[in-house]
Design a protein around this motif. Structure first.
Motif, PDB file in Angstrom:
ATOM      1  N   LYS A 145      39.881 -25.825 -44.823  1.00 54.43           N
ATOM      2  CA  LYS A 145      39.561 -26.996 -43.888  1.00 54.43           C
ATOM      3  C   LYS A 145      39.009 -28.076 -44.862  1.00 54.43           C
ATOM      4  O   LYS A 145      39.316 -29.190 -44.460  1.00 54.43           O
ATOM      5  CB  LYS A 145      38.095 -26.657 -43.334  1.00 54.43           C
ATOM      6  N   LYS A 148      33.080 -21.151 -56.843  1.00 58.37           N
ATOM      7  CA  LYS A 148      32.610 -21.167 -55.352  1.00 58.37           C
ATOM      8  C   LYS A 148      31.327 -20.393 -55.352  1.00 58.37           C
ATOM      9  O   LYS A 148      31.059 -19.676 -56.462  1.00 58.37           O
ATOM     10  CB  LYS A 148      33.800 -19.812 -54.671  1.00 58.37           C
ATOM     11  N   PRO A 149      30.386 -20.862 -54.587  1.00 55.62           N
ATOM     12  CA  PRO A 149      30.879 -21.840 -53.451  1.00 55.62           C
ATOM     13  C   PRO A 149      31.160 -23.280 -53.919  1.00 55.62           C
ATOM     14  O   PRO A 149      30.516 -23.603 -54.749  1.00 55.62           O
ATOM     15  CB  PRO A 149      29.729 -21.848 -52.455  1.00 55.62           C
ATOM     16  N   ASP A 190      38.926 -13.174 -49.507  1.00 51.44           N
ATOM     17  CA  ASP A 190      37.904 -13.223 -48.652  1.00 51.44           C
ATOM     18  C   ASP A 190      38.224 -14.371 -47.497  1.00 51.44           C
ATOM     19  O   ASP A 190      38.448 -15.395 -47.616  1.00 51.44           O
ATOM     20  CB  ASP A 190      36.849 -13.966 -49.460  1.00 51.44           C
ATOM     21  N   PRO A 191      38.304 -13.911 -46.039  1.00 53.66           N
ATOM     22  CA  PRO A 191      38.691 -14.865 -45.121  1.00 53.66           C
ATOM     23  C   PRO A 191      37.672 -16.179 -44.946  1.00 53.66           C
ATOM     24  O   PRO A 191      38.351 -17.012 -44.601  1.00 53.66           O
ATOM     25  CB  PRO A 191      38.650 -13.934 -43.879  1.00 53.66           C
ATOM     26  N   MET A 192      36.415 -15.868 -45.228  1.00 48.19           N
ATOM     27  CA  MET A 192      35.723 -17.048 -45.155  1.00 48.19           C
ATOM     28  C   MET A 192      35.945 -18.096 -46.251  1.00 48.19           C
ATOM     29  O   MET A 192      35.959 -19.198 -45.912  1.00 48.19           O
ATOM     30  CB  MET A 192      34.107 -16.462 -45.370  1.00 48.19           C
ATOM     31  N   VAL A 193      36.063 -17.807 -47.426  1.00 50.40           N
ATOM     32  CA  VAL A 193      36.529 -18.619 -48.455  1.00 50.40           C
ATOM     33  C   VAL A 193      37.866 -19.284 -48.090  1.00 50.40           C
ATOM     34  O   VAL A 193      37.973 -20.432 -48.295  1.00 50.40           O
ATOM     35  CB  VAL A 193      36.734 -17.832 -49.677  1.00 50.40           C
ATOM     36  N   ARG A 194      38.883 -18.752 -47.695  1.00 44.20           N
ATOM     37  CA  ARG A 194      39.995 -19.126 -47.483  1.00 44.20           C
ATOM     38  C   ARG A 194      40.037 -20.033 -46.462  1.00 44.20           C
ATOM     39  O   ARG A 194      40.463 -21.167 -46.392  1.00 44.20           O
ATOM     40  CB  ARG A 194      41.012 -18.053 -46.877  1.00 44.20           C
ATOM     41  N   ASN A 195      39.123 -19.819 -45.260  1.00 45.23           N
ATOM     42  CA  ASN A 195      38.929 -20.763 -44.162  1.00 45.23           C
ATOM     43  C   ASN A 195      38.175 -22.295 -44.547  1.00 45.23           C
ATOM     44  O   ASN A 195      38.588 -23.135 -44.137  1.00 45.23           O
ATOM     45  CB  ASN A 195      38.222 -20.006 -43.275  1.00 45.23           C
ATOM     46  N   THR A 196      37.134 -21.909 -45.531  1.00 46.01           N
ATOM     47  CA  THR A 196      36.330 -23.003 -45.718  1.00 46.01           C
ATOM     48  C   THR A 196      37.166 -24.070 -46.634  1.00 46.01           C
ATOM     49  O   THR A 196      37.212 -25.035 -46.566  1.00 46.01           O
ATOM     50  CB  THR A 196      35.168 -22.453 -46.762  1.00 46.01           C
ATOM     51  N   THR A 240      47.826 -20.014 -46.522  1.00 46.97           N
ATOM     52  CA  THR A 240      46.898 -19.012 -47.106  1.00 46.97           C
ATOM     53  C   THR A 240      47.607 -17.669 -47.195  1.00 46.97           C
ATOM     54  O   THR A 240      48.108 -17.384 -46.279  1.00 46.97           O
ATOM     55  CB  THR A 240      45.373 -19.206 -46.500  1.00 46.97           C
TER      56      THR A 240
END
Length: 368
Positions: free
Chosen positions: A23, A105-106, A14-20, A34
């Protein structure tokens, strides 16, 4: 590691999870890399990473398959599973595969998240420190061997043969141990001589006699890296002190483990405090699991310990020690070995007071 940023690898499809998660980790001062799945982990993984965060449900190679492959690579990098599926089955399977912890997660509680990451980093730090310690110890042994070569040109002949050169290295470690504890030097010499005499009396093959002599010479080499200053104090030892002392057979076996030609000696060194009834240490092996050479060393080592002076107990004379060996035959000691040793030691009149110390501090047997 404390002075540099930790390097963390994240695997999640999941790109959103990786990004979050990236950060958040970067906010806490870490470096992040990642990948999208387990195959990506296999492509980039190396010993430079400090922590790995894996999603469980990934297409292709999932988190469980990925950690199984990581275990085979033996990098010893802590793995934390990042998942929203917090079932008990997942938890049990992850623990059995060696997972260090879970991250749900989240991510809602950043403090808890930060604590878990820091603990994983600390574990990695301890792994690296232990590795560096072992490397430093090996380097120290090599330096002692080089010093020994410089002081005695006769030892250069051993360099022509790998086994002889390695025995030279082990001799340098033995010398270091003798400098650490003067009692150990005398004990090692006596036990080696007892074993040699008993081995001949039991008609051992020449090859077995060589193995027995080496094992006897280095049976206490584990004490080289263990603080045994407690045996010099007056009075009885505490349970904690006994626990420390009981570590030396396994430590000694680990020291000689890289020496492939000393495989039989390593077995004897590790098990010279085992008992026939399985109540010994470190592995609780029974008599039928111990070879003849180990049984010999167990008897002669115990005999010398009983007849040697210790600060925490009175030593026995030869008759008392032989009586103790016989009373423990079949439980602690091999019965046949004790029988032959009793006749042999009486014949040679080998008791601790007969050993003499010459000008150079070496212990010698009396002449027949």
């Amino acid at each position: 590691m404390q002075n540099k940023k930790a390097k963390i690898l994240i695997a999640d499809d999941d790109p959103m999870v990786r990004n979050t998660v990236s950060k958040i980790l970067e906010m806490f001062g870490h470096r992040v890399e990642t990948v999208v799945d387990g195959s990506g982990v296999m492509e980039v993984i190396n010993d430079s990473f400090d922590v790995i965060i894996l999603d469980i449900n990934m297409p292709g190679m999932d988190g469980f398959a990925t950690i199984s492959q990581l275990n085979k690579m033996e990098y010893d990098i802590p793995v934390l599973f990042l998942t929203g599926a917090g079932s008990m089955d997942y938890a049990v399977k992850a623990i059995n595969l060696g997972a260090y912890d879970f991250l749900t997660k989240p991510i809602e509680d950043l403090d808890i998240f930060n604590v878990k990451i820091r603990r994983a980093i600390e574990k990695r730090m301890y792994v690296i420190k232990d590795r560096l310690y072992r490397e430093a110890l090996e380097d120290d042994v090599r330096k002692k061997a080089e010093m020994l070569e410089e002081q005695n040109k006769l030892l250069l002949t051993y360099s022509e043969n790998l086994e002889k050169a390695t025995v030279q290295l082990m001799s340098s470690m033995q010398n270091a141990m003798e400098e650490k504890d003067y009692y150990t030097a005398g004990h090692t010499m006596r036990v080696t001589e007892y074993a040699a005499v008993l081995g001949r009396a039991m008609d051992l093959k020449e090859e077995d006699q060589l193995v027995l002599r080496r094992a006897s010479q280095f049976h206490d080499i584990g004490k080289l890296v263990i603080d045994l200053s407690c045996i010099q104090k007056p009075g009885k030892l505490t349970e904690e002190e006994w626990i420390l002392i009981r570590k030396h057979p396994s430590v000694g076996a680990n020291i000689v483990k890289p020496l492939k030609f000393m495989g039989r000696e390593r077995f004897i060194i590790r098990h010279h405090h085992e008992r026939i009834d399985g109540k010994g240490y470190p592995d609780g092996m029974h008599g039928n699991q111990l070879d003849q050479l180990t049984k010999i060393l167990t008897v002669v080592d115990s005999y010398d310990a009983m007849t040697s002076k210790r600060n925490y107990r009175k030593n026995m004379d030869m008759e008392e020690a032989l009586t103790e060996l016989h009373s423990c035959s079949g439980t602690q000691f091999d019965r046949d070995t004790v029988e032959v040793f009793s006749k042999t030691i009486v014949h040679y009149n080998l008791k601790s007071s007969v050993f003499t110390e010459d000008f150079f501090g070496k212990y010698t047997l009396p002449k027949n």
